[in-house]
Structures are given as structure tokens and as C-alpha cells.
Design an enzyme around this catalytic site. Structure first.
Site, mmCIF file in Angstrom:
data_model
loop_
_atom_site.group_PDB
_atom_site.id
_atom_site.type_symbol
_atom_site.label_atom_id
_atom_site.label_comp_id
_atom_site.label_asym_id
_atom_site.label_seq_id
_atom_site.Cartn_x
_atom_site.Cartn_y
_atom_site.Cartn_z
ATOM 1 N N GLY A 1 -2.829 -2.393 -6.606
ATOM 2 C CA GLY A 1 -1.684 -3.299 -6.671
ATOM 3 C C GLY A 1 -1.965 -4.478 -7.592
ATOM 4 O O GLY A 1 -3.083 -4.999 -7.638
ATOM 5 N N HIS B 1 0.850 -1.210 0.000
ATOM 6 C CA HIS B 1 0.000 0.000 0.000
ATOM 7 C C HIS B 1 0.878 1.249 0.000
ATOM 8 O O HIS B 1 0.596 2.214 -0.705
ATOM 9 C CB HIS B 1 -0.891 0.031 1.247
ATOM 10 N N VAL C 1 4.521 -6.131 -4.143
ATOM 11 C CA VAL C 1 5.695 -5.978 -3.272
ATOM 12 C C VAL C 1 5.871 -7.296 -2.506
ATOM 13 O O VAL C 1 4.887 -7.878 -2.032
ATOM 14 C CB VAL C 1 5.512 -4.783 -2.313
ATOM 15 N N SER D 1 -2.341 -8.373 3.612
ATOM 16 C CA SER D 1 -2.812 -8.206 4.991
ATOM 17 C C SER D 1 -3.115 -9.577 5.597
ATOM 18 O O SER D 1 -2.982 -9.785 6.799
ATOM 19 C CB SER D 1 -4.053 -7.322 5.020
ATOM 20 N N GLN E 1 -8.566 -8.300 -10.272
ATOM 21 C CA GLN E 1 -9.294 -7.106 -9.822
ATOM 22 C C GLN E 1 -8.927 -5.907 -10.703
ATOM 23 O O GLN E 1 -9.797 -5.147 -11.141
ATOM 24 C CB GLN E 1 -8.945 -6.828 -8.358
HETATM 25 O O1 PAF Z 1 -7.831 -4.524 -3.096
HETATM 26 C C1 PAF Z 1 -8.505 -4.232 -2.081
HETATM 27 O O2 PAF Z 1 -7.993 -4.011 -0.979
HETATM 28 C C2 PAF Z 1 -10.009 -4.152 -2.192
HETATM 29 O O3 PAF Z 1 -10.512 -5.142 -3.035
HETATM 30 C C3 PAF Z 1 -10.525 -2.756 -2.618
HETATM 31 C C4 PAF Z 1 -10.040 -2.407 -4.032
HETATM 32 C C5 PAF Z 1 -10.041 -1.718 -1.638
HETATM 33 C C6 PAF Z 1 -12.045 -2.744 -2.642
HETATM 34 O O4 PAF Z 1 -12.587 -3.009 -1.381
#
Ligand code: PAF
Length: 285
Positions: A147, A37, A176, A186, A153
Site C-alpha cells: 500500500g 489490505h 484507502v 491498523s 517503504q
Molecule cells: O507494511 C507493513 O505492514 C510491513 O512493513 C510489512 C511490509 C508487512 C513488513 O513487515
């Protein structure tokens, strides 16, 4: 740094920045921020006038049997990290703020959600698309950062931005990794020391597929069998999928002829982890 917990508060800050023509960079997250992040936030800082980080564990992207309740959270730590990285605004809404009683509208892309993670998480991307579109409409970013560990996604979100004519540039950031190759997530916080070691087999399987591709192997059945073999050697890991798709429609391909996404998901104990690499063609990886 500002913190907004309601849509109205967030809009106040965004509207005033937009009225000064400032470029807004959005980094959507579910919190429990790590180096992955941080690298997206740093990129956003370099490219935009103001950076907004959303911290929201989005319930609609978890199925009832998944880890919504125990998903790791440490908002105080996230605030400190964002502050140190020069973030302008954290948007940290409650589930009720994002999904008030009577909430009924969803965005979906059944085609790109068919393979890879969509198969074992059939409602996941509908939740992701819905919340990200809501975040885009609330926070009106110029650019939004995601990422590539969540490569599916990223491709699905790109499709949404094109299909719905959203005037937002999507910026990918590289996965990373720890020095040993484990992709940061996480969810790694769920792993015991033993499981952490076992989880290295995901990246090892991908590295094997990459070296086979580099040495000229193009049959996806062969590449997938090699990845399955590498994961099967680790008794604590149970493969969910190992798949290779093209990067437009995310359809399975029999042979790698151009850009391809090589991806896998596996349970390490009870924790489901994902990893992938993007094969860009002959000499690019
Ligand atoms: O990648 C993530 O952490 C989640 O899927 C996101 C894009 C924040 C949507 O809740």
C-alpha cells in the site's frame, strides 16, 4: 485455504504451485487486516493464480521504545477475511521461526532511509527490508503488493528489488481512506473518538499542500509551512515531520520540479500516524 506456520510447510505449497507454473501474488502484512489490505488482496486475486498473505508482526522493524507488544492482533478475524477474499495460503510464522537463535543477517539502505520516517525510526527500514527479502525468498512470489500509505517503504523496497536483481514485480495500491479522509491503518485502533477527529488534520494538511501545488506554488518551504500550520491548529496532534522529497533517492528538495512525495508523520496522543500523497507533476493529481 491453507495456513502454514513454518518455512518448510509454506515451501511445500509454494513449490507445488510453482511446478505448475502458477503466478503467485504475495500480500505481506502485519495482520489486523483492514480495507486497505483487502484492496491489495483483491488486486492480487485479479492478477495472479494464487494469493499468499503473510501475517507477521515483524519485531525487527520496531525500536525498543515502540509498540511491538501492544500492536493489534486478531488472527481469527484475519483468517475469515482472507478466506472470504479467496486467498490460497496464509503464512503466519512465529518470531522464532523467522529469527531463530543466532540470527545475524540484515539488509539496509541507509540512503533512502535517511529522510522522512527514517529520521525518527532509524532502524525501521532495515527491519522491513530484511523481513520482506526473507518473505520473498520463502514464498517466491511473481508479484508482491504494498500500500502507498507507506510510500517510503514502497520506494525503498523497489530499490532493493532493482539492486538485488529480484525477479519480482512490485505492485503499489492506493491509500484507502475513511469517508472523512482518515487514512486506514491498523494503528487507528489505538485512537479515542476525540483523537480520531484530531487525526483528520493530517489529511487536511496534505489537502492544503495539494491545493497550493495545484495553484502553482512550488517552494517546498512554503508548502511545508502551510502543512505545519494546519497540524498546529489541532492541539492533540504533535507533528513529527512534514517533508517533500523527490522519488528516486528520496532526497529533500527546495522546489517541486517533477514527481515528488509529500509526506508527514504526527503523534495523535501517543499514537504515531503517517500519511502522504504523490505529486506526479502538473495535471496528473
Ligand atoms: O507494511 C507493513 O505492514 C510491513 O512493513 C510489512 C511490509 C508487512 C513488513 O513487515
Amino acid at each position: 485455504m491453507e495456513i502454514a506456520t513454518t518455512v518448510a510447510e509454506a515451501r511445500g505449497f509454494i513449490r507445488s504451485w510453482r511446478s505448475h507454473d502458477l503466478a503467485i501474488g504475495l500480500v505481506p502484512t502485519m495482520g489486523y487486516l483492514h480495507e486497505g489490505h483487502a484492496s491489495l488482496i483483491q488486486k492480487a486475486r485479479e492478477e495472479c493464480d494464487r494469493v499468499v498473505v503473510s501475517v507477521f508482526v515483524n519485531p525487527t522493524q520496531f525500536a525498543p521504545n515502540e509498540d511491538l507488544a501492544k500492536y493489534p492482533r486478531d488472527f481469527a478475524k484475519d483468517v475469515k477475511l482472507c478466506e472470504s477474499l479467496g486467498v490460497g495460503l496464509i503464512f503466519h510464522p512465529s518470531p522464532e521461526e523467522m529469527y531463530p537463535p543466532g540470527y545475524a543477517t540484515y539488509v539496509e539502505d541507509p540512503k533512502l532511509s535517511e529522510n522522512l520516517c527514517g529520521r525518527s525510526r532509524p532502524t525501521h527500514f532495515r527491519g522491513v527490508l530484511t523481513v520482506v527479502l526473507k518473505l520473498f525468498l520463502i514464498l517466491e512470489p511473481t508479484r508482491a503488493y504494498f500500500g502507498l500509505k507507506d510510500a517510503q517503504q514502497f520506494f525503498i523496497l523497489k530499490r532493493m528489488v532493482t539492486d538485488l536483481n529480484l525477479d519480482i514485480a512490485l505492485v503499489p495500491g492506493p491509500t484507502v481512506r475513511e469517508l472523512n479522509g482518515l487514512a486506514l491503518s491498523s494503528r487507528n485502533s489505538y485512537l479515542s473518538e476525540e483523537e480520531k477527529k484530531a487525526a483528520l488534520s493530517l489529511n487536511q494538511a496534505l489537502t492544503l499542500a495539494k491545493s497550493l501545488l495545484r495553484s502553482g506554488e512550488r517552494q517546498t518551504a512554503t508548502l511545508i509551512a502551510a502543512m505545519k500550520g494546519a497540524v498546529a491548529a489541532e492541539p492533540l496532534v504533535k507533528l513529527d515531520y512534514a517533508e517533500i522529497v523527490e522519488t528516486t533517492g528520496l532526497s529533500l528538495i527546495p522546489e517541486v520540479t517533477g514527481e515528488a512525495l509529500v509526506a508527514l508523520a504526527a503523534y495523535v496522543g501517543k499514537t504515531r500516524l503517517i500519511d502522504n500523497f504523490l505529486w506526479e507533476g502538473e495535471d496528473k493529481v
